[in-house]
Design a protein around this motif. Structure first.
Motif, PDB file in Angstrom:
ATOM      1  N   SER A  57      43.500   0.186  32.203  1.00  0.00           N
ATOM      2  CA  SER A  57      43.889   0.347  30.669  1.00  0.00           C
ATOM      3  C   SER A  57      42.951   1.152  30.074  1.00  0.00           C
ATOM      4  O   SER A  57      42.875   1.212  28.724  1.00  0.00           O
ATOM      5  CB  SER A  57      43.753  -0.980  30.061  1.00  0.00           C
ATOM      6  N   GLY A  58      42.232   1.784  30.769  1.00  0.00           N
ATOM      7  CA  GLY A  58      41.067   2.734  30.175  1.00  0.00           C
ATOM      8  C   GLY A  58      40.172   3.294  31.276  1.00  0.00           C
ATOM      9  O   GLY A  58      40.335   3.065  32.445  1.00  0.00           O
ATOM     10  N   ILE A  59      39.227   4.292  30.907  1.00  0.00           N
ATOM     11  CA  ILE A  59      38.198   4.558  31.707  1.00  0.00           C
ATOM     12  C   ILE A  59      36.895   4.274  31.303  1.00  0.00           C
ATOM     13  O   ILE A  59      36.742   4.733  30.017  1.00  0.00           O
ATOM     14  CB  ILE A  59      38.294   6.165  31.843  1.00  0.00           C
ATOM     15  N   ARG A  93      47.333  -0.516  24.801  1.00  0.00           N
ATOM     16  CA  ARG A  93      48.108  -1.108  23.900  1.00  0.00           C
ATOM     17  C   ARG A  93      48.612  -2.396  24.106  1.00  0.00           C
ATOM     18  O   ARG A  93      48.352  -3.116  23.255  1.00  0.00           O
ATOM     19  CB  ARG A  93      49.059  -0.248  23.519  1.00  0.00           C
ATOM     20  N   GLU A  94      48.997  -2.638  25.273  1.00  0.00           N
ATOM     21  CA  GLU A  94      49.594  -4.073  25.852  1.00  0.00           C
ATOM     22  C   GLU A  94      48.098  -5.011  25.816  1.00  0.00           C
ATOM     23  O   GLU A  94      48.588  -6.153  25.249  1.00  0.00           O
ATOM     24  CB  GLU A  94      50.057  -3.849  27.102  1.00  0.00           C
ATOM     25  N   ALA A  95      47.285  -4.618  25.910  1.00  0.00           N
ATOM     26  CA  ALA A  95      46.108  -5.373  26.328  1.00  0.00           C
ATOM     27  C   ALA A  95      45.617  -5.717  24.957  1.00  0.00           C
ATOM     28  O   ALA A  95      45.204  -7.014  24.289  1.00  0.00           O
ATOM     29  CB  ALA A  95      44.879  -4.643  26.919  1.00  0.00           C
ATOM     30  N   ALA A  96      45.694  -4.932  23.944  1.00  0.00           N
ATOM     31  CA  ALA A  96      45.302  -4.944  22.253  1.00  0.00           C
ATOM     32  C   ALA A  96      46.181  -5.975  21.780  1.00  0.00           C
ATOM     33  O   ALA A  96      45.822  -6.909  21.217  1.00  0.00           O
ATOM     34  CB  ALA A  96      45.094  -3.700  21.603  1.00  0.00           C
ATOM     35  N   ARG A 121      39.710  14.665  32.386  1.00  0.00           N
ATOM     36  CA  ARG A 121      40.532  14.387  33.283  1.00  0.00           C
ATOM     37  C   ARG A 121      41.643  13.879  32.408  1.00  0.00           C
ATOM     38  O   ARG A 121      43.080  13.866  32.796  1.00  0.00           O
ATOM     39  CB  ARG A 121      40.141  12.872  34.019  1.00  0.00           C
ATOM     40  N   LEU A 122      41.430  12.972  31.225  1.00  0.00           N
ATOM     41  CA  LEU A 122      42.719  12.596  30.368  1.00  0.00           C
ATOM     42  C   LEU A 122      43.447  13.821  29.622  1.00  0.00           C
ATOM     43  O   LEU A 122      44.352  13.769  29.638  1.00  0.00           O
ATOM     44  CB  LEU A 122      42.006  11.928  29.165  1.00  0.00           C
ATOM     45  N   MET A 123      42.763  15.047  29.459  1.00  0.00           N
ATOM     46  CA  MET A 123      43.242  16.064  28.756  1.00  0.00           C
ATOM     47  C   MET A 123      44.332  16.830  30.004  1.00  0.00           C
ATOM     48  O   MET A 123      45.301  17.118  29.594  1.00  0.00           O
ATOM     49  CB  MET A 123      42.123  17.207  28.284  1.00  0.00           C
ATOM     50  N   ASP A 124      43.780  16.713  31.227  1.00  0.00           N
ATOM     51  CA  ASP A 124      44.536  17.527  32.208  1.00  0.00           C
ATOM     52  C   ASP A 124      45.358  16.485  33.000  1.00  0.00           C
ATOM     53  O   ASP A 124      46.478  17.144  33.599  1.00  0.00           O
ATOM     54  CB  ASP A 124      43.428  17.861  33.486  1.00  0.00           C
ATOM     55  N   GLU A 125      45.717  15.400  32.583  1.00  0.00           N
ATOM     56  CA  GLU A 125      46.444  14.414  33.241  1.00  0.00           C
ATOM     57  C   GLU A 125      47.065  13.530  32.274  1.00  0.00           C
ATOM     58  O   GLU A 125      46.965  12.203  32.288  1.00  0.00           O
ATOM     59  CB  GLU A 125      45.817  13.575  34.344  1.00  0.00           C
ATOM     60  N   PRO A 126      48.361  13.964  32.021  1.00  0.00           N
ATOM     61  CA  PRO A 126      49.116  13.683  30.702  1.00  0.00           C
ATOM     62  C   PRO A 126      49.865  12.046  31.321  1.00  0.00           C
ATOM     63  O   PRO A 126      49.927  11.027  30.536  1.00  0.00           O
ATOM     64  CB  PRO A 126      50.349  14.279  30.649  1.00  0.00           C
ATOM     65  N   GLU A 127      49.941  12.031  32.634  1.00  0.00           N
ATOM     66  CA  GLU A 127      50.603  10.832  33.155  1.00  0.00           C
ATOM     67  C   GLU A 127      49.620   9.597  33.144  1.00  0.00           C
ATOM     68  O   GLU A 127      49.900   8.602  32.735  1.00  0.00           O
ATOM     69  CB  GLU A 127      51.219  11.051  34.608  1.00  0.00           C
ATOM     70  N   THR A 128      48.154  10.157  33.669  1.00  0.00           N
ATOM     71  CA  THR A 128      47.350   8.960  33.632  1.00  0.00           C
ATOM     72  C   THR A 128      46.989   8.590  31.993  1.00  0.00           C
ATOM     73  O   THR A 128      46.886   7.263  31.952  1.00  0.00           O
ATOM     74  CB  THR A 128      45.998   9.708  34.006  1.00  0.00           C
ATOM     75  N   ARG A 129      46.719   9.662  31.105  1.00  0.00           N
ATOM     76  CA  ARG A 129      46.617   9.323  29.683  1.00  0.00           C
ATOM     77  C   ARG A 129      47.634   8.597  29.253  1.00  0.00           C
ATOM     78  O   ARG A 129      47.454   7.404  28.595  1.00  0.00           O
ATOM     79  CB  ARG A 129      46.646  10.574  28.889  1.00  0.00           C
ATOM     80  N   ALA A 130      49.115   8.619  29.561  1.00  0.00           N
ATOM     81  CA  ALA A 130      50.185   7.868  29.078  1.00  0.00           C
ATOM     82  C   ALA A 130      50.058   6.290  29.735  1.00  0.00           C
ATOM     83  O   ALA A 130      50.251   5.195  28.933  1.00  0.00           O
ATOM     84  CB  ALA A 130      51.570   8.462  29.360  1.00  0.00           C
TER      85      ALA A 130
END
Length: 82
Positions: free
Chosen positions: A16-18, A50-53, A34-43
């Motif tokens: 749920s994060g890095i 969000r689910e955890a929160a 990595r988060l900027m370059d990998e939209p699938e990972t970011r999503a």
């Protein structure tokens, strides 16, 4: 997120994060890139965070839990202590 405090109870590394070490600027740059370059990972991580929160109890629920715990600690008495 850094690995301090109780934040690790909510955010799990690569689920749920890095999570990075406090003060490790290089690790932060790698994670952000990595988060900027990998939209699938970011999503994926964003949705899981969000689910955890939203799985956290509401403030009213927390107060109720604390009251129950306090009453147990006081031997079940509901008598005011002040």
């Amino acid at each position: 997120m850094t690995d301090v405090g109780s934040a690790g109870e909510l955010i799990r590394h690569e689920e749920s994060g890095i999570v990075i070490s406090v003060g490790d600027e290089r690790e932060l740059v790698v994670a952000m890139t990595r988060l900027m370059d990998e939209p699938e990972t970011r999503a994926r991580l964003g949705a899981a965070a969000r689910e955890a929160a939203f799985s956290l109890p509401l403030p009213e629920e927390l107060l109720k839990q604390q009251r129950v715990s306090w009453e147990r600690a006081c031997g079940g008495s509901r008598k005011r202590l002040y």
